[in-house]
Design a protein around this motif. Structure first.
Motif, PDB file in Angstrom:
ATOM      1  N   PHE A  66     -41.485  -0.473 -20.992  1.00 22.99           N
ATOM      2  CA  PHE A  66     -40.095  -0.322 -20.617  1.00 22.99           C
ATOM      3  C   PHE A  66     -39.981   0.587 -19.405  1.00 22.99           C
ATOM      4  CE2 PHE A  66     -40.099  -1.043 -25.227  1.00 22.99           C
ATOM      5  CZ  PHE A  66     -39.318  -2.192 -25.290  1.00 22.99           C
ATOM      6  N   LYS A  67     -39.060   0.247 -18.508  1.00 24.95           N
ATOM      7  CA  LYS A  67     -38.828   1.067 -17.325  1.00 24.95           C
ATOM      8  C   LYS A  67     -38.314   2.434 -17.767  1.00 24.95           C
ATOM      9  CE  LYS A  67     -36.615   0.963 -12.832  1.00 24.95           C
ATOM     10  NZ  LYS A  67     -35.766   0.195 -11.917  1.00 24.95           N
ATOM     11  N   ILE A  68     -38.902   3.472 -17.202  1.00 27.21           N
ATOM     12  CA  ILE A  68     -38.555   4.834 -17.612  1.00 27.21           C
ATOM     13  C   ILE A  68     -37.079   5.130 -17.381  1.00 27.21           C
ATOM     14  CG2 ILE A  68     -38.956   7.291 -17.125  1.00 27.21           C
ATOM     15  CD1 ILE A  68     -41.928   6.534 -16.690  1.00 27.21           C
ATOM     16  N   SER A  69     -36.534   4.682 -16.256  1.00 29.05           N
ATOM     17  CA  SER A  69     -35.118   4.951 -15.975  1.00 29.05           C
ATOM     18  C   SER A  69     -34.210   3.868 -16.542  1.00 29.05           C
ATOM     19  CB  SER A  69     -34.902   5.075 -14.466  1.00 29.05           C
ATOM     20  OG  SER A  69     -35.257   3.861 -13.827  1.00 29.05           O
ATOM     21  N   GLY A  70     -34.745   2.965 -17.351  1.00 26.80           N
ATOM     22  CA  GLY A  70     -33.964   1.875 -17.926  1.00 26.80           C
ATOM     23  C   GLY A  70     -33.201   2.279 -19.175  1.00 26.80           C
ATOM     24  N   PRO A  71     -32.408   1.360 -19.704  1.00 29.97           N
ATOM     25  CA  PRO A  71     -31.560   1.680 -20.857  1.00 29.97           C
ATOM     26  C   PRO A  71     -32.316   1.953 -22.152  1.00 29.97           C
ATOM     27  CG  PRO A  71     -31.416  -0.661 -20.320  1.00 29.97           C
ATOM     28  CD  PRO A  71     -32.210  -0.010 -19.225  1.00 29.97           C
ATOM     29  N   VAL A  72     -33.504   1.375 -22.342  1.00 30.30           N
ATOM     30  CA  VAL A  72     -34.247   1.572 -23.598  1.00 30.30           C
ATOM     31  C   VAL A  72     -34.686   3.027 -23.749  1.00 30.30           C
ATOM     32  CG1 VAL A  72     -36.349   0.956 -24.856  1.00 30.30           C
ATOM     33  CG2 VAL A  72     -35.001  -0.829 -23.746  1.00 30.30           C
ATOM     34  N   VAL A 105     -45.710   6.843 -23.631  1.00 28.76           N
ATOM     35  CA  VAL A 105     -46.838   7.256 -22.794  1.00 28.76           C
ATOM     36  C   VAL A 105     -46.539   6.816 -21.365  1.00 28.76           C
ATOM     37  CG1 VAL A 105     -49.335   7.143 -22.482  1.00 28.76           C
ATOM     38  CG2 VAL A 105     -48.360   6.841 -24.766  1.00 28.76           C
ATOM     39  N   PHE A 106     -46.676   7.743 -20.394  1.00 27.16           N
ATOM     40  CA  PHE A 106     -46.379   7.396 -19.011  1.00 27.16           C
ATOM     41  C   PHE A 106     -47.209   8.242 -18.048  1.00 27.16           C
ATOM     42  CE2 PHE A 106     -43.608  10.901 -19.957  1.00 27.16           C
ATOM     43  CZ  PHE A 106     -43.467  11.609 -18.772  1.00 27.16           C
ATOM     44  N   LEU A 107     -47.237   7.794 -16.809  1.00 28.24           N
ATOM     45  CA  LEU A 107     -47.903   8.540 -15.739  1.00 28.24           C
ATOM     46  C   LEU A 107     -46.838   9.296 -14.966  1.00 28.24           C
ATOM     47  CD1 LEU A 107     -50.319   5.780 -14.346  1.00 28.24           C
ATOM     48  CD2 LEU A 107     -50.842   7.589 -15.982  1.00 28.24           C
ATOM     49  N   GLY A 113     -44.238   5.336  -5.193  1.00 31.56           N
ATOM     50  CA  GLY A 113     -42.871   5.398  -5.690  1.00 31.56           C
ATOM     51  C   GLY A 113     -42.692   6.439  -6.773  1.00 31.56           C
ATOM     52  N   LYS A 114     -41.446   6.587  -7.207  1.00 30.75           N
ATOM     53  CA  LYS A 114     -41.109   7.563  -8.238  1.00 30.75           C
ATOM     54  C   LYS A 114     -41.582   7.079  -9.604  1.00 30.75           C
ATOM     55  CE  LYS A 114     -36.708   7.673  -7.618  1.00 30.75           C
ATOM     56  NZ  LYS A 114     -35.284   8.012  -7.603  1.00 30.75           N
ATOM     57  N   TYR A 115     -42.017   8.013 -10.420  1.00 29.78           N
ATOM     58  CA  TYR A 115     -42.492   7.645 -11.750  1.00 29.78           C
ATOM     59  C   TYR A 115     -41.382   7.033 -12.597  1.00 29.78           C
ATOM     60  CZ  TYR A 115     -40.336  11.708 -14.016  1.00 29.78           C
ATOM     61  OH  TYR A 115     -39.444  12.616 -14.504  1.00 29.78           O
ATOM     62  N   ASP A 117     -39.259   4.917 -11.733  1.00 30.02           N
ATOM     63  CA  ASP A 117     -39.109   3.498 -11.400  1.00 30.02           C
ATOM     64  C   ASP A 117     -40.220   2.653 -12.021  1.00 30.02           C
ATOM     65  OD1 ASP A 117     -36.853   4.029  -9.908  1.00 30.02           O
ATOM     66  OD2 ASP A 117     -37.954   4.206  -8.017  1.00 30.02           O
ATOM     67  N   LYS A 118     -41.181   3.296 -12.635  1.00 33.42           N
ATOM     68  CA  LYS A 118     -42.312   2.599 -13.258  1.00 33.42           C
ATOM     69  C   LYS A 118     -42.059   2.418 -14.752  1.00 33.42           C
ATOM     70  CE  LYS A 118     -44.692   2.552  -9.471  1.00 33.42           C
ATOM     71  NZ  LYS A 118     -45.011   1.345  -8.769  1.00 33.42           N
ATOM     72  N   GLU A 119     -42.985   1.741 -15.388  1.00 34.91           N
ATOM     73  CA  GLU A 119     -42.850   1.485 -16.814  1.00 34.91           C
ATOM     74  C   GLU A 119     -43.704   2.444 -17.641  1.00 34.91           C
ATOM     75  OE1 GLU A 119     -43.900  -2.664 -16.999  1.00 34.91           O
ATOM     76  OE2 GLU A 119     -41.788  -3.226 -16.962  1.00 34.91           O
ATOM     77  N   ALA A 120     -43.209   2.725 -18.812  1.00 32.53           N
ATOM     78  CA  ALA A 120     -43.954   3.500 -19.804  1.00 32.53           C
ATOM     79  C   ALA A 120     -44.430   2.536 -20.880  1.00 32.53           C
ATOM     80  CB  ALA A 120     -43.060   4.569 -20.418  1.00 32.53           C
ATOM     81  N   ILE A 121     -45.482   2.919 -21.554  1.00 31.45           N
ATOM     82  CA  ILE A 121     -45.937   2.154 -22.717  1.00 31.45           C
ATOM     83  C   ILE A 121     -45.328   2.836 -23.929  1.00 31.45           C
ATOM     84  CG2 ILE A 121     -47.928   1.410 -24.059  1.00 31.45           C
ATOM     85  CD1 ILE A 121     -49.551   1.544 -21.419  1.00 31.45           C
ATOM     86  N   VAL A 122     -44.566   2.069 -24.686  1.00 37.68           N
ATOM     87  CA  VAL A 122     -43.789   2.633 -25.785  1.00 37.68           C
ATOM     88  C   VAL A 122     -44.228   2.017 -27.113  1.00 37.68           C
ATOM     89  CG1 VAL A 122     -41.465   2.902 -26.743  1.00 37.68           C
ATOM     90  CG2 VAL A 122     -41.818   3.012 -24.262  1.00 37.68           C
ATOM     91  N   PHE A 123     -44.510   2.900 -28.062  1.00 36.74           N
ATOM     92  CA  PHE A 123     -44.779   2.517 -29.440  1.00 36.74           C
ATOM     93  C   PHE A 123     -43.567   3.010 -30.229  1.00 36.74           C
ATOM     94  CE2 PHE A 123     -48.762   3.134 -27.274  1.00 36.74           C
ATOM     95  CZ  PHE A 123     -49.566   2.073 -27.695  1.00 36.74           C
TER      96      PHE A 123
END
Length: 189
Positions: A66-72, A105-107, A113-115, A117-123
């Motif tokens: 999921f995108k870090i800055s996204g709604p989830v 989990v994220f970098l 680009g900005k972190y 704007d990237k995706e995180a791995i979500v459990f």
């Protein structure tokens, strides 16, 4: 969550020793809940929250990206930004925000680009950790963090193709690439 879940998962399931784990470590922006070390180098940071605080806006019960800055992830964005603010000044390459049930989990630094704007791995649940335990283990276990397997995993998530993100250039300029005559000294040696 810290003592009953997070510490036990780190030590019993992921192979970290208690001596590898620093709790409540002071840094420029406050106190980080956990910093995990490999020898003396910090390798990832964990921001721990109370159980139930990370109420993600998804009905999915399986591991996802999921995108870090996204709604989830938006309900957990304070914890994500807090973890990033602790890790960036220290150069810690991997971050984790968890309440013991949900694991994000994220970098904090991606190089392009900005972190956020990237995706995180979500459990999103403990069941999702169990279902996708191989990936969870490859992201966070002592054995795989030492190999930096998380880079390969995030490379496929971010579709960066890290090995091809920069133009290849020769080590020696073409104008300098020719046979040089031996000097008299080299000939004598």
């Amino acid at each position: 969550a810290k003592i009953q879940v997070i510490t036990r998962i780190l030590t019993e399931a992921l192979g970290w020793n208690h001596k590898d784990i620093s709790a409540e470590q002071k840094n420029e922006n406050g106190f980080s809940d956990y910093v995990i070390h490999m020898d003396v180098s910090p390798v990832f940071l964990i921001e721990a929250k109370r159980v139930g605080v990370l109420d993600l806006k998804t009905k999915s019960t399986t591991r996802g990206h999921f995108k870090i800055s996204g709604p989830v992830i938006n309900p957990a964005i304070r914890g994500v930004k807090q973890a990033a603010s602790y890790s960036l000044p220290e150069g810690i390459p991997l971050c984790l925000v968890t309440d013991g049930v949900t694991w994000i989990v994220f970098l904090p630094w991606t190089g392009s680009g900005k972190y956020t704007d990237k995706e995180a791995i979500v459990f999103p649940t403990i069941d999702s950790v169990l279902t996708a335990f191989t990936e969870f283990y490859e992201l966070l276990s002592k054995e795989h963090v030492q190999r930096k397997t998380y880079r390969v995993i995030f490379d496929s998530v971010h579709q960066n193709l890290l090995t091809l993100d920069r133009m290849l250039v020769p080590a020696i300029d073409q104008s300098e690439n020719h046979i040089v005559q031996k000097s008299a000294l080299a000939f004598d040696l």
